[in-house]
Scaffold this motif. Structure first.
Motif, PDB file in Angstrom:
ATOM      1  N   ARG A 177       0.824  -1.316   0.032  1.00  0.00           N
ATOM      2  CA  ARG A 177      -0.161  -0.084   0.038  1.00  0.00           C
ATOM      3  C   ARG A 177       0.931   1.155   0.013  1.00  0.00           C
ATOM      4  O   ARG A 177       1.700   1.435   0.676  1.00  0.00           O
ATOM      5  N   GLU A 178       0.556   2.145  -0.899  1.00  0.00           N
ATOM      6  CA  GLU A 178       1.372   3.367  -1.107  1.00  0.00           C
ATOM      7  C   GLU A 178       0.140   4.360  -0.902  1.00  0.00           C
ATOM      8  O   GLU A 178      -0.659   4.361  -1.531  1.00  0.00           O
ATOM      9  N   ARG A 179       0.606   5.395   0.077  1.00  0.00           N
ATOM     10  CA  ARG A 179      -0.454   6.576   0.180  1.00  0.00           C
ATOM     11  C   ARG A 179      -0.193   7.829  -0.490  1.00  0.00           C
ATOM     12  O   ARG A 179       0.607   8.507  -0.046  1.00  0.00           O
ATOM     13  N   LYS A 180      -0.692   7.862  -1.803  1.00  0.00           N
ATOM     14  CA  LYS A 180      -0.328   9.007  -2.509  1.00  0.00           C
ATOM     15  C   LYS A 180      -1.453  10.316  -2.706  1.00  0.00           C
ATOM     16  O   LYS A 180      -1.246  11.247  -2.925  1.00  0.00           O
ATOM     17  N   GLN A 181      -2.534   9.698  -2.776  1.00  0.00           N
ATOM     18  CA  GLN A 181      -3.786  10.442  -2.733  1.00  0.00           C
ATOM     19  C   GLN A 181      -4.826   9.808  -2.163  1.00  0.00           C
ATOM     20  O   GLN A 181      -5.093   8.691  -1.926  1.00  0.00           O
ATOM     21  N   LYS A 182      -5.751  10.938  -1.446  1.00  0.00           N
ATOM     22  CA  LYS A 182      -6.876  10.428  -0.742  1.00  0.00           C
ATOM     23  C   LYS A 182      -7.831   9.525  -1.635  1.00  0.00           C
ATOM     24  O   LYS A 182      -7.995  10.352  -2.847  1.00  0.00           O
ATOM     25  N   TRP A 183      -8.033   8.723  -1.326  1.00  0.00           N
ATOM     26  CA  TRP A 183      -9.146   7.816  -1.797  1.00  0.00           C
ATOM     27  C   TRP A 183      -8.610   7.283  -3.268  1.00  0.00           C
ATOM     28  O   TRP A 183      -9.388   6.767  -4.311  1.00  0.00           O
ATOM     29  N   GLY A 184      -7.308   7.261  -3.311  1.00  0.00           N
ATOM     30  CA  GLY A 184      -6.665   7.021  -4.638  1.00  0.00           C
ATOM     31  C   GLY A 184      -6.628   5.349  -4.885  1.00  0.00           C
ATOM     32  O   GLY A 184      -7.160   4.619  -3.874  1.00  0.00           O
ATOM     33  N   SER A 185      -6.093   4.861  -5.834  1.00  0.00           N
ATOM     34  CA  SER A 185      -5.991   3.346  -5.765  1.00  0.00           C
ATOM     35  C   SER A 185      -4.935   2.758  -4.919  1.00  0.00           C
ATOM     36  O   SER A 185      -4.039   3.448  -4.513  1.00  0.00           O
ATOM     37  N   ARG A 186      -5.179   1.609  -4.366  1.00  0.00           N
ATOM     38  CA  ARG A 186      -4.468   0.906  -3.476  1.00  0.00           C
ATOM     39  C   ARG A 186      -4.407  -0.661  -3.744  1.00  0.00           C
ATOM     40  O   ARG A 186      -5.382  -1.239  -4.202  1.00  0.00           O
ATOM     41  N   SER A 187      -3.273  -1.112  -3.500  1.00  0.00           N
ATOM     42  CA  SER A 187      -3.265  -2.779  -3.498  1.00  0.00           C
ATOM     43  C   SER A 187      -4.120  -3.126  -2.410  1.00  0.00           C
ATOM     44  O   SER A 187      -4.832  -4.186  -2.722  1.00  0.00           O
ATOM     45  N   ILE A 188      -4.355  -2.618  -1.369  1.00  0.00           N
ATOM     46  CA  ILE A 188      -5.059  -3.014  -0.330  1.00  0.00           C
ATOM     47  C   ILE A 188      -5.388  -1.920   0.546  1.00  0.00           C
ATOM     48  O   ILE A 188      -4.640  -0.868   0.987  1.00  0.00           O
ATOM     49  N   ASP A 189      -6.666  -1.907   1.139  1.00  0.00           N
ATOM     50  CA  ASP A 189      -7.126  -1.036   2.115  1.00  0.00           C
ATOM     51  C   ASP A 189      -8.113  -2.012   3.267  1.00  0.00           C
ATOM     52  O   ASP A 189      -8.628  -2.554   2.646  1.00  0.00           O
ATOM     53  N   ILE A 190      -7.592  -1.584   4.417  1.00  0.00           N
ATOM     54  CA  ILE A 190      -8.205  -2.308   5.499  1.00  0.00           C
ATOM     55  C   ILE A 190      -8.898  -1.168   6.419  1.00  0.00           C
ATOM     56  O   ILE A 190      -8.119  -0.297   7.189  1.00  0.00           O
ATOM     57  N   ASP A 191     -10.078  -1.065   6.589  1.00  0.00           N
ATOM     58  CA  ASP A 191     -10.849  -0.111   7.297  1.00  0.00           C
ATOM     59  C   ASP A 191     -11.557  -0.881   8.448  1.00  0.00           C
ATOM     60  O   ASP A 191     -12.238  -1.890   8.165  1.00  0.00           O
ATOM     61  N   ILE A 192     -11.460  -0.200   9.765  1.00  0.00           N
ATOM     62  CA  ILE A 192     -12.112  -0.748  10.807  1.00  0.00           C
ATOM     63  C   ILE A 192     -13.572  -0.090  10.854  1.00  0.00           C
ATOM     64  O   ILE A 192     -13.670   1.020  10.818  1.00  0.00           O
ATOM     65  N   LEU A 193     -14.460  -0.917  10.526  1.00  0.00           N
ATOM     66  CA  LEU A 193     -15.880  -0.534  10.531  1.00  0.00           C
ATOM     67  C   LEU A 193     -16.298  -0.250  11.950  1.00  0.00           C
ATOM     68  O   LEU A 193     -17.108   0.639  12.328  1.00  0.00           O
ATOM     69  N   TYR A 194     -16.453  -1.326  12.590  1.00  0.00           N
ATOM     70  CA  TYR A 194     -17.078  -1.317  14.058  1.00  0.00           C
ATOM     71  C   TYR A 194     -16.208  -2.123  14.657  1.00  0.00           C
ATOM     72  O   TYR A 194     -15.410  -2.984  14.351  1.00  0.00           O
ATOM     73  N   PHE A 195     -16.105  -1.808  16.021  1.00  0.00           N
ATOM     74  CA  PHE A 195     -15.401  -2.489  17.241  1.00  0.00           C
ATOM     75  C   PHE A 195     -16.402  -2.503  18.445  1.00  0.00           C
ATOM     76  O   PHE A 195     -16.615  -1.484  18.910  1.00  0.00           O
TER      77      PHE A 195
END
Length: 163
Positions: free
Chosen positions: A91-109
């Motif tokens: 994962r490379e963070r170049k652009q907000k909401w840009g392309s990514r190899s993987i994104d993992i978001d915590i929805l609920y805890f």
């Protein structure tokens, strides 16, 4: 891993996975494996769905999936571990909401509302994202959003869906 000293039970978390670069299916499989090794037991997995990009829309389509995970990690340890997994998988963070190899978001805890400068739980965009709610409803349609006080099915039903 830290244990919850109050209950000695594992925490229930829902994680959203998304990939739109490279071998997306392989990346999702690798991500699930790393989550099982470093975060905790994956008790449920939604189907993998393909959806158009959200936010920045002129990007390749995403494969998305939602997992229910039981973990002994606390929220800040969980976000640290998910970021490490993303980095390991390119994962490379170049652009907000840009392309990514993987994104993992915590929805609920659990059913917690938690906010720090680097982490907001529940995820602030759950109620706006078809690509999150659709797979989330497969595995947790009755789970109630702790702030909006609606279950995932109600949130999904209230969306305008892409045709």
């Amino acid at each position: 891993m830290q244990q919850n000293p109050l209950t000695n039970k594992k925490h229930r978390a829902f994680l959203a996975l998304g990939s739109n670069l490279g071998d997306r299916q392989k990346t999702l499989l690798q991500t699930v494996g790393l989550i099982e090794r470093r975060i905790g037991q994956v008790s449920q997995k939604s189907s993998v769905i393909e959806t158009p990009a959200w936010g920045v829309t002129d990007l390749p389509d995403y494969l998305n999936q939602v997992l229910e995970v039981y973990t002994e990690l606390w929220p800040l340890d969980l976000i640290k571990t998910t970021l490490e997994i993303e980095n390991e998988l390119g994962r490379e963070r170049k652009q907000k909401w840009g392309s990514r190899s993987i994104d993992i978001d915590i929805l609920y805890f659990n059913d917690w509302h938690f906010s720090t400068p680097g982490l907001i739980i529940p995820h602030p965009f759950i109620a706006q994202r078809d690509f999150v709610l659709r797979p989330l409803c497969e595995i947790a349609s009755d789970f109630e959003h702790p702030v909006l006080k609606q279950n995932n099915f109600s949130l999904f039903s209230g969306l305008k869906h892409e045709q």
